[in-house]
Design an enzyme around this catalytic site. Structure first.
Site, PDB file in Angstrom:
ATOM      1  N   LYS A  99       1.017  -1.370  -0.095  1.00  0.00           N
ATOM      2  CA  LYS A  99       0.064   0.396   0.113  1.00  0.00           C
ATOM      3  C   LYS A  99       0.591   0.909   0.080  1.00  0.00           C
ATOM      4  CE  LYS A  99      -0.872  -0.987   5.037  1.00  0.00           C
ATOM      5  NZ  LYS A  99      -0.830   0.708   5.273  1.00  0.00           N
ATOM      6  N   THR A 100       1.668   1.351   0.595  1.00  0.00           N
ATOM      7  CA  THR A 100       2.620   1.979   0.539  1.00  0.00           C
ATOM      8  C   THR A 100       3.044   2.833  -0.786  1.00  0.00           C
ATOM      9  OG1 THR A 100       4.226   1.901   2.942  1.00  0.00           O
ATOM     10  CG2 THR A 100       4.696   3.454   1.595  1.00  0.00           C
ATOM     11  N   ASP A 294      -2.993   7.213   4.421  1.00  0.00           N
ATOM     12  CA  ASP A 294      -2.978   6.067   4.847  1.00  0.00           C
ATOM     13  C   ASP A 294      -3.434   5.022   6.179  1.00  0.00           C
ATOM     14  OD1 ASP A 294      -1.697   3.708   4.832  1.00  0.00           O
ATOM     15  OD2 ASP A 294       0.103   5.008   5.605  1.00  0.00           O
ATOM     16  N   GLU A 295      -4.006   4.667   6.231  1.00  0.00           N
ATOM     17  CA  GLU A 295      -4.926   3.186   7.327  1.00  0.00           C
ATOM     18  C   GLU A 295      -5.911   4.044   8.162  1.00  0.00           C
ATOM     19  OE1 GLU A 295      -2.989   0.959   8.645  1.00  0.00           O
ATOM     20  OE2 GLU A 295      -1.149   1.168   9.128  1.00  0.00           O
ATOM     21  N   GLN A 325      -6.533  -4.536  10.388  1.00  0.00           N
ATOM     22  CA  GLN A 325      -6.350  -4.575  11.523  1.00  0.00           C
ATOM     23  C   GLN A 325      -5.896  -2.963  11.963  1.00  0.00           C
ATOM     24  OE1 GLN A 325      -1.126  -4.403   9.308  1.00  0.00           O
ATOM     25  NE2 GLN A 325      -2.751  -4.724   7.632  1.00  0.00           N
ATOM     26  N   ARG A 685       2.870  -9.947  10.402  1.00  0.00           N
ATOM     27  CA  ARG A 685       4.295  -9.750  10.016  1.00  0.00           C
ATOM     28  C   ARG A 685       5.807 -10.239   9.127  1.00  0.00           C
ATOM     29  NH1 ARG A 685       2.326  -5.642   9.255  1.00  0.00           N
ATOM     30  NH2 ARG A 685       0.607  -6.734   9.053  1.00  0.00           N
TER      31      ARG A 685
END
Length: 824
Positions: A99-100, A294-295, A325, A685
């Site tokens: 996503k970044t 973002d997020e 998340q 992760r």
DNA sequence: GGACAAGTATTTTTT
DNA sequence: ATACTTGTCC
């Protein structure tokens, strides 16, 4: 389409290095000379065909154009998200789905392809780290072929990129005076300051800080602010909220008196500003044509409202979210903002990023088994092409020490056997308290580790004290800073004196700093309506302190920031106070030097401006670049802190009921879902190897208690797991304890014999165990069963026995009506 | 003003 | 167990 071009050589006559203006290109909108040196120009040009000449104000230059298709680096889903030129876009992105990359490429796309000016873009993140990472990925060299990033340094600078709070601070610094009663020189109170002010507010209202915990009251007020409920409109529904409502009013007026904003105010005041001033809102809407967030699942109400206001006219909102998340609901984050987005922007494009580039299939599948149990979610079809990899290791340790030993030994084993760098490993846990046992074990084994979190730099006492001095110099009405340093170092102004001073200032209706000024005036023979109430000694001490402040404030606009810093620490006596000759004193002084290093970045700026910028940075940034831990050892961190990170090897410890899921979430369905997401975040992760550990017994608040393994372990299917199945799963297969796996030759040895190699192997207990792992036993009530774990305690033996019909039972050998089959 | 005892609460903590 | 705050005494 989607070609990012770079011109390395230009043949030209009339273009000088100073020609920084955008070049007008034939058939192409714009390119910019980025780094003119001699006759070589780097030019980033959006272009999808070979170009042999460009025109600049009528001058034709010959150039050679190399091209790169930045969009070719994206998968179809990512590309789709990046390329939408107008309207709201919601990207639902799984973990590790890039996503970044999508965000940075979209910025590049808008600038190069859509012709949007970089200063018309606002990109919002939640953490400074995420903002920093985006900046790096926008400009840094991305590959060995020497390509620059998506933006030039100049373009990046004009981009509005930062956290919600820093962006709001910037807006308010300009505009807050449009709200009556506020001054642009406001200071920002961090968590500690907020608590101090809360205590002050409680004291002012004669409320007992014991009975009404400042943190609890503050959290109620903070939640209200995040929902944009002001002190006047707050409706109490419980007794505590009734108290909070009263404190809220006082707290807020204290902030106002101190010309201070807390973190929540930064958001709330900005919303207030835009709600009250249509003209300003309109100007900002036209300034920021595109907003990227973002997020998005972590936004709270005020952040959502702010974004909604900003994009209200052009509706170019690009939000990236992963509801799975969302782990910060306890801070007011509300993933239902994703649903609100869909309602409020019905014309939005929806893009799913489902390809995971991080984890093996096994790990991703295991994580999916955990998360799919949560209801009310859009099920994403996550997939990876990384191959199966190794199984997820599930293991039971005897207790938390044994768990730590397992982790450390396994890291050592991986390093020796599989050449896995320890720094590629991470150990994650639910609560910070769990780190201690791990640290002790790492220390015992002489292995380096990195504790992610630590006492944050800006939270260290000496750093906060120094900053308080500087803040006081910047804004003398800041009472929190005033009270913090008025007697640090000790200068004879005790609690009595401070109370009298506060009281006197209150009666005079001035701030403490103004009261000090009045005291000076009085000392110079000027009469006051209310004479100061101090004895000779206290008066003397206060006057000296007032002189100190005056000296420093007078120096404020004359010195560079590092000079002011030095002067402050010297004149206040703080330098000598810290450097007391002890080892700790030296450490503290080191920290202050580190802080001085930060001030140096502002040395070249205008004196008045530098202090303001420095204080803002300090309030909104919790860690210092380059000060982060060394990269050598494995990382120890909470599951929350792990979000956004990835590691080849991940250990999650403490998968016990009460820890993960945490006790506090047991009677709340929403909270339980969040625990599940937390577990999911931790698991995802991991890139290559994932270990899930739980214990047989564990010390909780001093009491040693039997553990029940986490319900999450029971959700994992056997085919993804290596090692024992969890007891919660109810399977009664033979269990291999950690101990027996570590010392297979002594399969039945008690788990406590974990230490390997070195001489500290636990001696066999004198009271010989009655049962061995693998024994078949007969229980009067449960019938026949197999012993699957055994542990010798001081005067007893604890065993777990698998009964085919009753499941696994924990029993005491001394008390259980049970014996070996065939005996007695 | 500092040292010590007693009492208390112990999830997470982007800003 | 333990860390942290508050209260009390010198």
């Amino acid at each position: 389409m989607g070609v990012l071009g770079k011109v390395s050589h230009v043949e030209h006559d009339n273009v000088r290095p100073a020609d920084h203006a955008p070049l007008i290109l034939s058939s192409v909108r714009a390119g910019v000379i980025t780094s003119p040196r001699e006759s070589v120009f780097d030019i980033a040009i959006p272009c999808d065909y070979n170009l042999s000449s460009i025109v600049n104000g009528g001058v034709t230059m010959n150039l050679r154009l190399e091209t790169r298709d930045a969009l070719a680096e994206l998968n179809p889903q990512q590309r789709q998200a990046v390329q939408i030129e107008h309207g709201p876009v919601l990207v639902l992105a799984g973990p590790g789905s890039g996503k970044t990359r999508v965000l940075t490429h979209r910025v590049g796309f808008l600038v190069h392809e859509s012709g949007v000016a970089p200063w018309s873009l606002m990109a919002v993140t939640f953490t400074n780290k995420a903002a920093r990472e985006m900046k790096e990925r926008l400009t840094s060299v991305t590959s060995a072929d020497g390509w620059d990033g998506l933006l030039t340094a100049r373009q990046l600078q004009s981009l509005m990129l930062g956290t919600f709070h820093s962006i709001c601070a910037r807006i308010l610094r300009r505009e807050i005076e449009a709200l009556p009663g506020w001054d642009r020189n406001f200071v920002i109170y961090d968590a500690g300051d907020q608590l101090s002010l809360m205590r002050q507010a409680l004291r002012d209202l004669n409320l007992d800080a014991k009975r009404y915990r400042p943190a609890a009251i503050h959290s109620i007020i903070s939640n209200a602010k995040n929902e944009l409920i002001g002190p006047g409109t707050f409706q109490a529904r419980t007794y505590t909220e009734e108290i909070a409502a009263r404190v809220y009013l006082r707290y807020q007026s204290l902030l106002r008196e101190n010309n201070a904003l807390d973190f929540d105010d930064l958001l709330m005041k900005t919303v207030e500003l835009f709600r009250e001033r249509d003209d300003l809102l309109s100007a900002y809407q036209d300034r920021y044509l595109h907003v990227l967030v973002d997020e998005f699942q972590d936004t709270n109400m005020s952040q959502y409202e702010l974004v909604k206001l900003l994009v209200g006219k052009h509706r170019n909102l690009f939000a990236v979210a992963d509801e799975d998340q969302s782990i910060y609901s306890w801070r007011g984050a509300d993933y239902r903002n994703v649903l609100r987005f869909r309602d409020d922007f019905p014309e939005h494009h929806l893009v799913l990023l489902e390809q995971n580039y991080r984890s093996t299939t096994t790990i991703l599948e295991a994580a999916k088994y955990i998360i799919r149990k949560n209801p009310h979610r859009v099920d994403k079809n996550l997939f990876t092409q990384r191959g199966d990899g190794v199984k997820v290791e599930v293991a039971e340790a005897y207790d938390e020490q044994d768990e730590a030993r397992f982790v450390v030994s396994e890291i050592a084993r991986l390093e020796a056997g599989s050449k896995v760098l320890p720094s590629h490993c991470a150990v994650m846990y639910r609560t910070n308290a769990q780190s201690r046992v791990l640290e002790e074990e790492f220390i015992r084994r002489g292995m380096k580790y990195r504790l992610v979190r630590g006492t944050r730099f800006y939270e260290r006492k000496e750093v906060k004290d120094a900053i308080a001095y500087l803040r006081l110099i910047y804004n003398p009405h800041d009472s929190v800073s005033m009270l913090r340093v008025i007697n640090t170092p000790a200068r004879g102004i005790g609690a009595q004196t401070i109370a009298a001073l506060e009281h006197w200032a209150f009666k005079l209706e001035v701030s403490i700093s103004d009261a000090l000024l009045k005291l000076q005036a009085e000392a110079n023979g000027q009469g006051l309506p209310i004479p100061s109430p101090f004895g000779a000694r206290a008066r003397q001490a206060l006057l000296r302190y007032a002189d100190l402040l005056q000296t420093l404030i007078a120096a404020r606009d004359q010195l560079t920031l590092p000079e002011l810093f030095d002067l402050t620490l010297a004149r206040s006596g703080y330098r000598d106070f810290v450097r007391d000759g002890t080892r700790e004193g030296d450490d503290r002084w080191e920290n202050l030097l580190e802080l001085r290093g930060v001030t140096q970045e502002y040395a070249s700026l205008d004196a008045s401006e530098s202090l303001s910028l420095f204080l803002e940075q300090v309030a909104l940034v919790s860690d210092v670049d380059g000060l982060t831990e060394d990269q050598r050892g494995p990382a120890l961190l909470t599951l929350h802190a792990a979000k956004g990170l990835e590691f080849p090897v991940v250990f999650i410890v403490g998968l016990d009921e009460g820890l993960l899921p945490h006790m506090r979430s047991m009677d709340d369905l929403d909270a339980m879902e969040e625990e599940r997401r937390l577990c999911y975040v931790g698991m995802t992760r991991a890139m290559d190897r994932l270990y899930l550990l739980h214990t047989f017994r564990r010390t909780i608040h001093g009491a040693n208690e039997l553990s029940v393994s986490s319900r999450f372990l029971a959700d994992l299917p056997a085919n993804l797991i290596a090692g024992q199945p969890s007891s919660a799963s109810g399977r009664d297969t033979q269990r291999a304890t950690l101990a027996s796996r570590s010392a297979p030759s002594k399969g039945a040895r008690p788990v406590t014999g974990w230490a390997r190699g070195s001489g500290d192997v636990t001696p066999p207990p004198s009271n010989a165990p009655r049962f061995q792992v693998g024994d078949t036993v007969v229980h009067t009530k449960f019938g026949e069963g197999v012993v699957i774990t055994s542990n010798i305690t001081d005067d007893d033996q604890e065993v777990e026995v698998a009964f085919p019909d009753q499941g696994i039972k924990r029993l005491s050998a001394n008390f259980a009506p049970m014996q070996k089959k065939g005996e007695g």
